[in-house]
Write a protein that holds these residues in place. Structure first.
Motif, PDB file in Angstrom:
ATOM      1  N   MET A   1      -3.619  -8.058  -6.397  1.00  0.00           N
ATOM      2  CA  MET A   1      -2.655  -9.187  -6.833  1.00  0.00           C
ATOM      3  C   MET A   1      -2.331 -10.140  -5.399  1.00  0.00           C
ATOM      4  SD  MET A   1       0.777  -8.879  -8.366  1.00  0.00           S
ATOM      5  CE  MET A   1       1.483  -7.421  -7.872  1.00  0.00           C
ATOM      6  N   THR A 103      -0.321  -0.967   1.834  1.00  0.00           N
ATOM      7  CA  THR A 103      -1.176  -0.582   0.772  1.00  0.00           C
ATOM      8  C   THR A 103      -1.847   0.792   0.767  1.00  0.00           C
ATOM      9  OG1 THR A 103      -3.217  -1.457   1.387  1.00  0.00           O
ATOM     10  CG2 THR A 103      -1.732  -2.759   0.111  1.00  0.00           C
ATOM     11  N   ASN A 104      -2.030   1.685  -0.365  1.00  0.00           N
ATOM     12  CA  ASN A 104      -2.570   2.888  -0.032  1.00  0.00           C
ATOM     13  C   ASN A 104      -4.064   2.605  -0.199  1.00  0.00           C
ATOM     14  OD1 ASN A 104      -3.743   2.626  -2.740  1.00  0.00           O
ATOM     15  ND2 ASN A 104      -2.275   3.881  -3.772  1.00  0.00           N
ATOM     16  N   PRO A 105      -4.997   3.760   0.057  1.00  0.00           N
ATOM     17  CA  PRO A 105      -6.426   3.215   0.181  1.00  0.00           C
ATOM     18  C   PRO A 105      -7.099   2.880  -0.936  1.00  0.00           C
ATOM     19  CG  PRO A 105      -5.810   5.752   0.756  1.00  0.00           C
ATOM     20  CD  PRO A 105      -4.629   5.269   0.200  1.00  0.00           C
ATOM     21  N   TYR A 106      -6.342   2.613  -2.133  1.00  0.00           N
ATOM     22  CA  TYR A 106      -6.869   1.724  -3.359  1.00  0.00           C
ATOM     23  C   TYR A 106      -6.469   0.459  -3.373  1.00  0.00           C
ATOM     24  CZ  TYR A 106      -9.472   5.723  -5.329  1.00  0.00           C
ATOM     25  OH  TYR A 106     -10.430   6.668  -5.438  1.00  0.00           O
ATOM     26  N   GLY A 107      -5.440   0.213  -2.276  1.00  0.00           N
ATOM     27  CA  GLY A 107      -5.105  -1.413  -2.151  1.00  0.00           C
ATOM     28  C   GLY A 107      -3.688  -1.677  -2.760  1.00  0.00           C
ATOM     29  N   MET A 108      -3.118  -0.419  -3.495  1.00  0.00           N
ATOM     30  CA  MET A 108      -2.002  -0.503  -4.099  1.00  0.00           C
ATOM     31  C   MET A 108      -0.602  -0.933  -3.471  1.00  0.00           C
ATOM     32  SD  MET A 108      -2.104  -0.402  -7.474  1.00  0.00           S
ATOM     33  CE  MET A 108      -0.358  -0.297  -7.577  1.00  0.00           C
ATOM     34  N   PRO A 109       0.274  -1.910  -3.554  1.00  0.00           N
ATOM     35  CA  PRO A 109       1.264  -1.923  -2.565  1.00  0.00           C
ATOM     36  C   PRO A 109       2.336  -0.525  -2.912  1.00  0.00           C
ATOM     37  CG  PRO A 109       1.007  -3.841  -3.932  1.00  0.00           C
ATOM     38  CD  PRO A 109      -0.113  -2.937  -4.581  1.00  0.00           C
ATOM     39  N   ILE A 110       2.894  -0.280  -1.495  1.00  0.00           N
ATOM     40  CA  ILE A 110       3.503   1.055  -1.635  1.00  0.00           C
ATOM     41  C   ILE A 110       4.896   0.862  -1.086  1.00  0.00           C
ATOM     42  CG2 ILE A 110       1.562   2.519  -1.815  1.00  0.00           C
ATOM     43  CD1 ILE A 110       1.783   3.031   1.213  1.00  0.00           C
TER      44      ILE A 110
ATOM     45  N   THR B   2      -6.408  -9.785  -8.338  1.00  0.00           N
ATOM     46  CA  THR B   2      -7.329  -9.366  -7.444  1.00  0.00           C
ATOM     47  C   THR B   2      -7.352  -8.133  -6.816  1.00  0.00           C
ATOM     48  OG1 THR B   2      -6.027 -10.191  -5.727  1.00  0.00           O
ATOM     49  CG2 THR B   2      -7.529 -11.730  -6.822  1.00  0.00           C
ATOM     50  N   GLN B   3      -7.190  -7.863  -5.627  1.00  0.00           N
ATOM     51  CA  GLN B   3      -7.441  -6.730  -5.312  1.00  0.00           C
ATOM     52  C   GLN B   3      -6.280  -5.511  -5.672  1.00  0.00           C
ATOM     53  OE1 GLN B   3      -6.374  -6.355  -0.956  1.00  0.00           O
ATOM     54  NE2 GLN B   3      -7.449  -4.819  -0.532  1.00  0.00           N
ATOM     55  N   PHE B   4      -5.288  -6.110  -5.779  1.00  0.00           N
ATOM     56  CA  PHE B   4      -3.892  -5.154  -6.417  1.00  0.00           C
ATOM     57  C   PHE B   4      -4.373  -4.460  -7.668  1.00  0.00           C
ATOM     58  CE2 PHE B   4       0.251  -4.019  -6.710  1.00  0.00           C
ATOM     59  CZ  PHE B   4       0.617  -4.010  -7.943  1.00  0.00           C
ATOM     60  N   HIS B   8      -8.875  -2.255  -7.674  1.00  0.00           N
ATOM     61  CA  HIS B   8      -8.520  -0.857  -7.361  1.00  0.00           C
ATOM     62  C   HIS B   8      -7.304  -0.305  -7.952  1.00  0.00           C
ATOM     63  CE1 HIS B   8     -10.630  -1.418  -3.349  1.00  0.00           C
ATOM     64  NE2 HIS B   8      -9.991  -2.618  -2.992  1.00  0.00           N
ATOM     65  N   ASP B 187       1.554   6.748   2.968  1.00  0.00           N
ATOM     66  CA  ASP B 187       0.402   5.603   2.710  1.00  0.00           C
ATOM     67  C   ASP B 187      -0.221   6.320   1.533  1.00  0.00           C
ATOM     68  OD1 ASP B 187      -0.571   7.624   4.418  1.00  0.00           O
ATOM     69  OD2 ASP B 187      -2.255   6.601   4.434  1.00  0.00           O
ATOM     70  N   MET B 191      -1.567   7.147  -5.438  1.00  0.00           N
ATOM     71  CA  MET B 191      -2.943   7.767  -5.444  1.00  0.00           C
ATOM     72  C   MET B 191      -3.343   8.532  -6.521  1.00  0.00           C
ATOM     73  SD  MET B 191      -4.495   6.273  -3.075  1.00  0.00           S
ATOM     74  CE  MET B 191      -5.955   7.190  -2.621  1.00  0.00           C
TER      75      MET B 191
END
Lengths: 147, 483
Positions: A1, A103-110, B2-4, B8, B187, B191
């Motif tokens: 995003m 972000t986590n390893p998949y690019g998700m905001p955390i 995109t990436q978000f 992923h 982090d 997941m």
């Protein structure tokens, strides 16, 4: 995003380009922004304030940035010298203090994030129409729950 | 986006699925009365407070002191809306406790953001494996759509309700109260964590998360702490609900049901490409960069059983393999409409990975699902696989059996066409591979009640040693664990 992640990009990369002093000269409004619901009392609340839909959607610069220590469940900042008008805010809680939305390893905001009006996004940031609010001449208060 | 959220977001097992256009459903039994079996996918409206089950058959072995936790979707309909897929209902964790000659049942929904939002709106809105995103949906991360409905894992004394596209939910093992999502490291929030962890005899847990071209490898120590967390390039964005392992290796089966972009429902973002064949990766647990690859003709699957390695390096494991993914693509959605779309039967099959790099498949020609084994033998050679069987007119099995790989025979008990049989798990009572009980549940359509059964694993065909009946029917579960 892009836009959510642009919160941090804008703050980290564009901050220096904005002169709060010059904006202040024509201003007639004051805006207190209160952030509530802070769970982890560390790091900072970083935010950006926009005065147009285009800027909010990444086609322009914010008029202000916010950076407040997140050491309490509720923190606030006063934005002085705003022109009365319509604004919207994007903010996130930079818990680890790296000035970025982690972000986590998949690019998700955390890290927790929020928009003015507590507008909720959907696989992206909240829409301008949902996040915009009016700043009137004189004192204004806007509360945002950051989670 | 995109990436978000595109590349992923939910880049995981759940988040892939099928191009329905390439499937030609044979609606063999569409239109048949759903009156009976549809109880399997009925709604439960409230948590089930603890009740004592009624012993309706047999005698409880004196030494029986077992807790069986099970999980499965139990809320599919709100307002005028219905979930788009069996896999998308809210998870209801059930605790069956047997001790002092008595059995008790408690069941509680996992309190997820999805369930809270949909309860508030009185509508099914969140997207999922086979469900579209509807008005009112809020999706800012995988755990917003987490149904916590697929399995449970006991790790380091903590009970976790598992889904596959997001985090495990922490559930109190006594009260079944939800304590939020599990974050193994800051982090690693949001997941994916598959609902099929492989648990070694000492309690070490291996799991995968996400099935794009990269997956995530999880290792939990016996005390539940994080031992390893690494991205692993698998080279193909196959959907996998399960994987397996030997003592030394992780085995990832890459079926040619591949994700091609991202959209909701996730089952519409994957295509069946049998021309690619099925690829098997063997990964060294101690060094994830060490990989071997095997190729087999195309098959689809949901479930595998534990694997083992022989002294010459031959690897063996079994699974319930399907000709294509029709069940996951469309038949499991149709169940919620009371329709039975005939899909290829899952066949219990052994896969042999030879030291010369060639792979073989040995089918039993037995329709089977939910393979279960003696968990003390995880990673070691074994002779038996427990499985559900007896697929007939309904979409669900009616029998439980133990397959003997040595004699090539099933030891089977058929509960009858009025009983829908769920996964049974092995409870050891002695050192032998059949020294123990099979414990599991059925949905008795005649009585309209859920039943709990205890079977002598050495004499399955003789039927249950003891059967208890609950006061109500609960929809079918997927998976569970013995504690």
């Amino acid at each position: 995003m892009n836009n959510l992640q642009s919160i941090c990009t804008v703050i980290a990369m564009c901050a220096a380009s904005i002169s709060t002093a010059s904006i202040a000269q024509n201003a007639a409004a004051k805006l207190d922004v209160n952030f509530t619901g802070i769970e982890e009392k560390e790091g900072a609340i970083l935010g950006v304030v926009f005065n147009s839909e285009d800027a909010y959607n990444g086609k322009g610069a914010p008029v202000r940035q916010i950076m407040i220590s997140a050491d309490k469940a509720e923190v606030s900042t006063a934005l002085e010298g705003l022109e009365p008008g319509v604004y919207a805010i994007k903010a996130f809680h930079d818990i680890d203090g790296d000035m970025k939305m982690s972000t986590n390893p998949y690019g998700m905001p955390i890290e927790p994030f929020a928009f003015s009006n507590n507008a909720v996004g959907n696989m992206g940031p909240a829409k301008w129409a949902d996040a915009k609010f009016e700043v009137k001449p004189g004192a204004n208060v806007h509360a945002i729950v950051i989670k | 986006m995109t990436q978000f959220d595109r590349r992923h977001f939910l880049g995981s097992g759940l988040f892939a699925a099928a191009a329905a256009t390439i499937i030609t459903p044979e609606r063999a039994l569409a239109g048949a009365s759903p009156a009976g079996w549809s109880l399997a996918v009925a709604d439960v409206d409230a948590d089930v407070p603890e009740e004592t089950l009624q012993l309706v058959h047999g005698k409880v072995p004196a030494n029986c002191d077992v807790t069986l936790y099970r999980n499965g979707p139990a809320k599919f309909r709100r307002g005028t809306g219905t979930s788009g897929h069996w896999f998308d209902g809210d998870g209801l964790v059930r605790k069956f406790r047997v001790g002092d000659g008595k059995a008790h049942l408690t069941a509680r929904f996992v309190d997820t953001p999805k369930r809270r939002l949909e309860t508030k709106l009185d509508a099914i809105v969140q997207p999922g494996f086979g469900s579209s995103r509807r008005d009112g949906a809020v999706v800012n991360g995988p755990d917003d759509t987490n149904a916590a409905n697929t399995s449970v894992l006991m790790s380091g004394g903590q009970l976790l309700a598992l889904w596959e596209g997001g985090s495990p939910a922490i559930v109190d093992p006594e009260t079944l109260e939800t304590k939020g999502f599990k974050t193994f490291r800051r982090d690693l929030k949001q997941m994916p964590f598959l609902a099929h962890p492989r648990v070694e005899a000492d309690g070490t847990v291996w799991n995968l998360g996400g099935n794009g071209k990269g997956t995530f490898v999880w290792k939990l120590n016996p005390d539940g702490s994080l031992g390893k967390a690494e991205m692993l390039d698998v080279g193909r964005a196959s959907y996998f609900h399960d994987f397996t392992a030997t003592a030394r290796h992780l085995i990832i089966v890459l079926q040619p049901w591949v994700q091609e972009g991202f959209k909701f429902p996730l089952s519409t973002a994957m295509a069946w490409k049998p021309e690619l064949g099925t690829r098997i990766l063997v990964i060294d647990k101690d060094d994830l960069s060490k990989k071997r690859t095997y190729e087999l003709p195309a098959f689809s699957f949901f479930h595998l059983a534990d694997g083992w390695e022989e002294s010459d390096g031959t690897i063996r494991f079994d699974g319930c393999l399907e000709e294509n993914p029709t069940f996951g693509q469309i038949a499991a959605s149709a169940l919620l409409r009371g329709e039975h779309i005939k899909a290829p039967s899952p066949m219990l099959t052994q896969i042999v990975l030879n030291p010369n790099g060639k792979a073989d498949m040995k089918t039993t020609r037995i329709s089977a699902e939910f393979p279960a084994t003696d968990r003390r033998r995880a990673g070691q050679a074994r002779r038996f696989t427990t499985h559900v069987a007896g697929y007939r007119q309904t979409p669900f099995p009616h029998a439980i059996a133990i397959w003997d790989w040595k004699t090539g025979r099933d030891d089977k008990f058929d509960f009858g066409s009025h009983q829908l049989v769920e996964e049974f798990l092995f409870v050891p009572t002695g050192s032998g591979e059949r020294d123990g009980w099979l414990m599991g549940t059925t949905l008795n359509l005649k009585e309209r009640k859920t039943e709990l059964h205890l079977i002598d694993a050495g004499r399955v065909s003789e039927g249950p040693l003891a059967t208890w009946r609950a006061s109500l029917p609960l929809p079918l579960t997927f998976h569970g664990t013995i504690a």
